[in-house]
Design an enzyme around this catalytic site. Structure first.
Site: not given
Length: 163
Positions: A90, A132-133, A136
């Site tokens: 990351c 993953h995003e 976030h």
């Protein structure tokens, strides 16, 4: 357009769920330009708005020569029967890579700058990027998904780095 600095672990913006975009105005258009320019760098696969200090639901990606964005993404499908557990890293956790289990395939739905429905989907790296995003944007880092063994190693390395 502006290349933006990446926020690093410890910055509270990374642990705060992002707000939906309710109006596509000049600031949102600038945000998209900034996300696209900032993700367009070697070794960058994805970038969420909060990683550049903006708590709005938007992310960009740079995978297999495709650079694009999505606003207000919602993860609507992740393969439950096929997984990948390769190393993940990351930009907000520099220099650390650990095995992270993710679905092989993922699909998110959102909108574009014209307010039209937009779908982003993919397998392997693109599937990992979408998950993953979206994490976030919900205030989570990939470190939260690590097994106990790898999370312990990651935390020790972060302490060593003074993060």
């Amino acid at each position: 357009m502006a290349y933006r600095d990446i926020r690093i672990i410890g910055d509270p913006v990374l642990r705060t769920a992002c707000e939906p975009i309710t109006e596509i105005d000049a600031a949102v258009k600038q945000l998209v330009e900034d996300l696209l320019e900032t993700v367009d760098d070697e070794g960058r696969a994805g970038l969420a708005a909060n990683q550049i200090g903006v708590s709005l639901r938007a992310f960009s990606w740079n995978i297999d020569g495709e650079i694009d964005y999505i606003l207000n993404p919602v993860l609507v499908e992740v393969s439950e029967d096929e997984y990948q557990d390769g190393d993940e890293g990351c930009l907000s956790v520099p220099g650390l890579f650990f095995p992270t289990e993710r679905g092989w395939y993922a699909r998110a739905e959102g909108i574009d700058l014209d307010g039209k429905k937009k779908i982003v989907e993919g397998e392997e790296l693109m599937g990992r990027c979408i998950q993953h995003e979206c994490d976030h944007l919900d205030g989570h880092l990939y470190l939260d998904r690590l097994s106990k063994k790898y999370r312990k190693k990651a935390m020790a390395e972060l302490r060593k780095q003074g993060l």
